[in-house]
Scaffold this active site. Structure first.
Site, PDB file in Angstrom:
ATOM      1  N   GLY A  48       0.808  -1.212   0.000  1.00  0.00           N
ATOM      2  CA  GLY A  48       0.000   0.000   0.000  1.00  0.00           C
ATOM      3  C   GLY A  48       0.841   1.262   0.000  1.00  0.00           C
ATOM      4  CE1 TYR A 206      -8.750  -0.580  10.224  1.00  0.00           C
ATOM      5  CE2 TYR A 206      -9.062   0.079  12.522  1.00  0.00           C
ATOM      6  CZ  TYR A 206      -8.349   0.151  11.344  1.00  0.00           C
ATOM      7  OH  TYR A 206      -7.222   0.941  11.266  1.00  0.00           O
TER       8      TYR A 206
END
Length: 332
Positions: A48, A206
């Site tokens: 990323g 999450y």
């Protein structure tokens, strides 16, 4: 009776506001970090690395002379970022490679390419992640948060361990979050009903994925103790990134996500400051023998860990289960 209820509500609200202010003051304040460490001859891999914290980290480490590999799902955006970094740093040794953490087969193929083409890997930064669901599950039918934020990185790291050992002293950094504290119950490793859409349905969300990142670093530090490969995790702070930009899958949690977007936009730290703790963990010479730790704001912050994040038996169990999940992708 009504007055008492009102007083209780006001008291609870005041306590909540105080707690939020304390969290924000700790996790959104500006950071400073300076180091003259250079990385000529070193190779860094950042998942990323085309935006947000990953991009700022790549920019800094490229400026120190390292070979930087940007491992990204969006290869077009990654190439644009690579050109930008080259122009700013005058370092032409910026590589882009496609990696889709949503698919364990993609992770395996990516790792094979790295092992075949790279002579060394000095720093692995597992940075990529999502803060909003794009769908129910990954290609292999794991919860999307769990699969992308944790399991894909688990497999990637495992497949690159030999190269990291060969390059030692080397470092593995898992980007986690303070949000791990919101997991209150011991994770349930129930596989789920036969034929169900999502495997291990209770390993979802999450917060759970971020708890797993911390446990991953801790168990790695134990298993790599004799190898001079260190493994640490960190919380970069409340950062103004695009992690919450996607619309939530089927509108789930929309109000909560909108609230977080506002808080992050107006009270979060910059991506440049968000990268400071990552850079610190990646290069600071005082950490050469520090492993299995959790960092916040450029310092060890194990006192901020939840009870579950300190559970060694849970870390071992997660390791074993993760190996089972990835079993068919561990073979050559």
């Amino acid at each position: 009776m009504l007055l008492l209820a009102l007083l209780v509500s006001i008291t609870c609200l005041v306590l909540y506001v105080r707690r939020v202010k304390r969290i924000l003051s700790r996790h959104s304040k500006p950071l400073t970090y300076f180091s003259d460490v250079m990385l000529h001859g070193k190779t860094v891999l950042i998942t990323g690395g085309n935006s947000g914290i990953g991009k700022e980290t790549a920019l800094d480490l490229a400026g120190r002379g390292s070979r930087v590999i940007l491992a990204c799902r969006n290869l077009t955006k990654a190439k644009e970022t690579a050109e930008e970094i080259k122009n700013i740093t005058r370092n032409s040794n910026i590589i882009t490679m496609e990696l889709d953490l949503n698919d364990l087969e993609s992770v395996k193929k990516f790792a094979q390419r790295i092992n075949q083409n790279e002579k060394r890997l000095d720093i692995l930064i597992n940075n990529a992640g999502i803060g909003v669901r794009g769908s129910d599950c990954t290609k292999q039918n794991y919860d999307e948060f769990f699969g992308i934020n944790y399991l894909g990185h688990f497999l990637l790291t495992y497949l690159l361990l030999d190269l990291l050992k060969k390059s030692a002293p080397s470092r593995i950094i898992n980007i986690s979050s303070y949000a791990h504290i919101f997991v209150k119950k011991y994770p349930d490793f129930y596989l789920g009903q036969h034929g169900a859409k999502i495997k291990y349905p209770n390993l979802s969300g999450y917060a759970t994925s971020k708890l797993c990142n911390i446990l991953h670093s801790k168990i790695l530090s134990k298993k790599l103790k004799a190898s001079k490969v260190i493994s640490n995790s960190l919380h970069p702070g409340m950062v103004k990134t695009g992690i919450l930009n996607n619309d939530p899958f089927q509108g789930k949690g929309l109000l909560r996500i909108l609230l977080y977007r506002i808080l992050f936009k107006y009270m979060g730290r910059s991506t440049k400051d968000g990268a400071k703790t990552v850079i610190y963990a990646a290069i600071d010479e005082s950490l050469n023998d520090i492993s299995g730790q959790y960092f916040e704001n450029n310092s060890i912050a194990n006192n901020e860990l939840s009870k579950l994040a300190k559970d060694e038996k849970l870390a071992e169990k997660l390791w074993d289960i993760s190996l089972q999940m990835c079993a068919e992708y561990l073979e050559n």
